[in-house]
Design a protein around this motif. Sequence first.
Motif, PDB file in Angstrom:
ATOM      1  N   VAL A  85       0.870  -1.092  -0.038  1.00 47.12           N
ATOM      2  CA  VAL A  85       0.051  -0.039  -0.010  1.00 47.12           C
ATOM      3  C   VAL A  85       1.129   1.276  -0.130  1.00 47.12           C
ATOM      4  O   VAL A  85       1.710   1.252   0.772  1.00 47.12           O
ATOM      5  N   VAL A  86       0.735   2.035  -0.809  1.00 44.07           N
ATOM      6  CA  VAL A  86       1.365   3.306  -0.936  1.00 44.07           C
ATOM      7  C   VAL A  86       0.464   4.600  -1.316  1.00 44.07           C
ATOM      8  O   VAL A  86      -0.424   4.455  -2.064  1.00 44.07           O
ATOM      9  N   ALA A  87       0.775   5.477  -0.223  1.00 47.11           N
ATOM     10  CA  ALA A  87       0.070   6.542  -0.025  1.00 47.11           C
ATOM     11  C   ALA A  87       0.919   8.004  -0.344  1.00 47.11           C
ATOM     12  O   ALA A  87       2.051   8.075   0.268  1.00 47.11           O
ATOM     13  N   ILE A  88       0.761   8.673  -1.415  1.00 45.38           N
ATOM     14  CA  ILE A  88       1.483   9.688  -1.749  1.00 45.38           C
ATOM     15  C   ILE A  88       0.691  11.105  -1.782  1.00 45.38           C
ATOM     16  O   ILE A  88      -0.577  11.194  -2.569  1.00 45.38           O
ATOM     17  N   ALA A  89       1.036  12.055  -0.788  1.00 43.95           N
ATOM     18  CA  ALA A  89       0.528  13.375  -0.821  1.00 43.95           C
ATOM     19  C   ALA A  89       0.852  14.262  -2.027  1.00 43.95           C
ATOM     20  O   ALA A  89       1.900  14.091  -2.451  1.00 43.95           O
ATOM     21  N   ARG A  90      -0.070  15.118  -2.364  1.00 47.85           N
ATOM     22  CA  ARG A  90       0.165  16.008  -3.527  1.00 47.85           C
ATOM     23  C   ARG A  90       1.506  16.795  -2.917  1.00 47.85           C
ATOM     24  O   ARG A  90       1.489  17.312  -1.682  1.00 47.85           O
ATOM     25  N   GLY A  91       2.279  17.296  -3.782  1.00 46.92           N
ATOM     26  CA  GLY A  91       3.558  17.832  -3.293  1.00 46.92           C
ATOM     27  C   GLY A  91       4.725  16.749  -2.981  1.00 46.92           C
ATOM     28  O   GLY A  91       5.907  17.484  -3.107  1.00 46.92           O
ATOM     29  N   ALA A  92       4.500  15.643  -2.730  1.00 45.57           N
ATOM     30  CA  ALA A  92       5.698  14.924  -2.612  1.00 45.57           C
ATOM     31  C   ALA A  92       6.335  14.509  -3.894  1.00 45.57           C
ATOM     32  O   ALA A  92       5.740  14.492  -5.044  1.00 45.57           O
ATOM     33  N   THR A  93       7.818  14.268  -3.897  1.00 43.26           N
ATOM     34  CA  THR A  93       8.481  14.051  -4.863  1.00 43.26           C
ATOM     35  C   THR A  93       9.086  12.855  -4.914  1.00 43.26           C
ATOM     36  O   THR A  93       9.719  12.427  -3.892  1.00 43.26           O
ATOM     37  N   HIS A  94       8.965  11.743  -6.059  1.00 45.50           N
ATOM     38  CA  HIS A  94       9.421  10.584  -5.895  1.00 45.50           C
ATOM     39  C   HIS A  94      10.351  10.580  -7.310  1.00 45.50           C
ATOM     40  O   HIS A  94       9.702  10.674  -8.469  1.00 45.50           O
ATOM     41  N   ASP A  95      11.623  10.267  -7.192  1.00 45.56           N
ATOM     42  CA  ASP A  95      12.438  10.195  -8.324  1.00 45.56           C
ATOM     43  C   ASP A  95      12.811   8.432  -8.495  1.00 45.56           C
ATOM     44  O   ASP A  95      13.848   8.147  -7.712  1.00 45.56           O
ATOM     45  N   GLY A  96      12.346   7.503  -9.206  1.00 41.43           N
ATOM     46  CA  GLY A  96      12.567   6.167  -8.958  1.00 41.43           C
ATOM     47  C   GLY A  96      11.281   5.375  -9.431  1.00 41.43           C
ATOM     48  O   GLY A  96      10.431   5.746 -10.185  1.00 41.43           O
ATOM     49  N   SER A  97      11.547   4.156  -9.192  1.00 38.86           N
ATOM     50  CA  SER A  97      10.355   3.205  -9.617  1.00 38.86           C
ATOM     51  C   SER A  97       9.686   2.866  -8.308  1.00 38.86           C
ATOM     52  O   SER A  97       9.948   2.748  -7.132  1.00 38.86           O
ATOM     53  N   ILE A  98       8.187   2.272  -8.754  1.00 43.07           N
ATOM     54  CA  ILE A  98       7.555   1.636  -7.500  1.00 43.07           C
ATOM     55  C   ILE A  98       7.372   0.219  -8.202  1.00 43.07           C
ATOM     56  O   ILE A  98       6.793  -0.003  -9.064  1.00 43.07           O
ATOM     57  N   ARG A  99       7.778  -0.540  -7.145  1.00 50.62           N
ATOM     58  CA  ARG A  99       7.536  -1.980  -7.454  1.00 50.62           C
ATOM     59  C   ARG A  99       6.381  -2.552  -6.537  1.00 50.62           C
ATOM     60  O   ARG A  99       6.361  -2.492  -5.424  1.00 50.62           O
ATOM     61  N   MET A 100       5.549  -3.298  -7.217  1.00 55.16           N
ATOM     62  CA  MET A 100       4.365  -3.553  -6.439  1.00 55.16           C
ATOM     63  C   MET A 100       3.932  -4.864  -6.883  1.00 55.16           C
ATOM     64  O   MET A 100       4.033  -5.288  -7.997  1.00 55.16           O
ATOM     65  N   SER A 101       3.041  -5.628  -5.920  1.00 55.29           N
ATOM     66  CA  SER A 101       2.426  -6.944  -6.314  1.00 55.29           C
ATOM     67  C   SER A 101       1.223  -6.580  -6.973  1.00 55.29           C
ATOM     68  O   SER A 101       0.768  -5.429  -6.774  1.00 55.29           O
ATOM     69  N   LYS A 102       0.418  -7.516  -7.211  1.00 53.36           N
ATOM     70  CA  LYS A 102      -0.737  -7.440  -7.753  1.00 53.36           C
ATOM     71  C   LYS A 102      -1.925  -6.764  -6.964  1.00 53.36           C
ATOM     72  O   LYS A 102      -2.700  -5.988  -7.078  1.00 53.36           O
ATOM     73  N   GLN A 103      -1.802  -6.854  -5.605  1.00 53.03           N
ATOM     74  CA  GLN A 103      -2.455  -6.334  -4.569  1.00 53.03           C
ATOM     75  C   GLN A 103      -2.186  -4.899  -4.045  1.00 53.03           C
ATOM     76  O   GLN A 103      -2.857  -4.254  -3.150  1.00 53.03           O
ATOM     77  N   THR A 104      -1.138  -4.206  -4.688  1.00 53.68           N
ATOM     78  CA  THR A 104      -0.699  -3.049  -4.344  1.00 53.68           C
ATOM     79  C   THR A 104      -1.677  -1.998  -4.668  1.00 53.68           C
ATOM     80  O   THR A 104      -2.074  -1.878  -5.621  1.00 53.68           O
ATOM     81  N   GLN A 105      -1.939  -0.934  -3.812  1.00 47.84           N
ATOM     82  CA  GLN A 105      -2.842   0.052  -3.817  1.00 47.84           C
ATOM     83  C   GLN A 105      -2.054   1.308  -3.779  1.00 47.84           C
ATOM     84  O   GLN A 105      -1.318   1.518  -2.895  1.00 47.84           O
ATOM     85  N   ILE A 106      -1.887   2.151  -4.754  1.00 47.43           N
ATOM     86  CA  ILE A 106      -1.472   3.481  -4.671  1.00 47.43           C
ATOM     87  C   ILE A 106      -2.635   4.497  -4.338  1.00 47.43           C
ATOM     88  O   ILE A 106      -3.500   4.524  -5.415  1.00 47.43           O
ATOM     89  N   THR A 107      -2.335   5.198  -3.355  1.00 48.06           N
ATOM     90  CA  THR A 107      -3.620   6.433  -3.042  1.00 48.06           C
ATOM     91  C   THR A 107      -2.660   7.691  -3.219  1.00 48.06           C
ATOM     92  O   THR A 107      -1.628   8.003  -2.570  1.00 48.06           O
ATOM     93  N   ARG A 108      -3.076   8.827  -4.018  1.00 47.19           N
ATOM     94  CA  ARG A 108      -2.618  10.145  -4.036  1.00 47.19           C
ATOM     95  C   ARG A 108      -3.774  10.868  -3.319  1.00 47.19           C
ATOM     96  O   ARG A 108      -4.807  10.836  -3.259  1.00 47.19           O
ATOM     97  N   TYR A 109      -3.251  11.790  -2.165  1.00 49.72           N
ATOM     98  CA  TYR A 109      -4.245  12.498  -1.676  1.00 49.72           C
ATOM     99  C   TYR A 109      -3.648  14.115  -1.105  1.00 49.72           C
ATOM    100  O   TYR A 109      -2.219  14.227  -1.520  1.00 49.72           O
ATOM    101  N   HIS A 110      -4.566  14.823  -0.880  1.00 49.97           N
ATOM    102  CA  HIS A 110      -4.155  16.175  -0.504  1.00 49.97           C
ATOM    103  C   HIS A 110      -4.387  16.107   1.049  1.00 49.97           C
ATOM    104  O   HIS A 110      -5.403  15.875   1.537  1.00 49.97           O
ATOM    105  N   GLU A 111      -3.370  16.629   1.687  1.00 47.24           N
ATOM    106  CA  GLU A 111      -3.555  16.757   3.071  1.00 47.24           C
ATOM    107  C   GLU A 111      -4.165  17.764   3.587  1.00 47.24           C
ATOM    108  O   GLU A 111      -3.785  18.996   3.724  1.00 47.24           O
ATOM    109  N   ARG A 112      -5.264  17.522   3.971  1.00 47.58           N
ATOM    110  CA  ARG A 112      -6.320  18.570   4.322  1.00 47.58           C
ATOM    111  C   ARG A 112      -6.214  18.766   5.799  1.00 47.58           C
ATOM    112  O   ARG A 112      -6.708  19.591   6.284  1.00 47.58           O
TER     113      ARG A 112
END
Length: 150
Positions: free
Chosen positions: A110-137
Amino acid sequence: MKIEELLRKFGRKQRRRTLDHVGDFTGMLGPQSVYMGTIQGKDNHIVYGEVHGECEIEGTLVLGEGGRWKGNIHASSIVIAGHVEGDIHATTKLELAHTAFVRGKITSPVVAIARGATHDGSIRMSKQTQITRYHERRESLEKDRHEKEK
């Protein structure tokens, strides 16, 4: 540091995120500290300083805003608000706060990435992986509440 203090600092009242489920941090590295080596164990750790080395823990690792990590990180749950140069492997969940900068491979179910975060690279995931992008309210709500109190 008690989790209640940390949650207040981040303005969190709801208990959905990784930090909402941590009891206490047993290891802490302050903002003016530098650690070189490997961190191992089964505890929860919070880092505001600088680490040059590896991490292999069964617990939660938090790299606070302003914290820097050079090396690979492997932990059950990971919250990054600082700067990481290395690969990150979370066995349960990874959260990147809006101040996070990560250069390296990310592996987590499970990966949660807030708006504004920076990632330079790859994301390795299994079939069950969930990526969530969110705005920190939560942080903006806390700031609004403090301004109204003044």
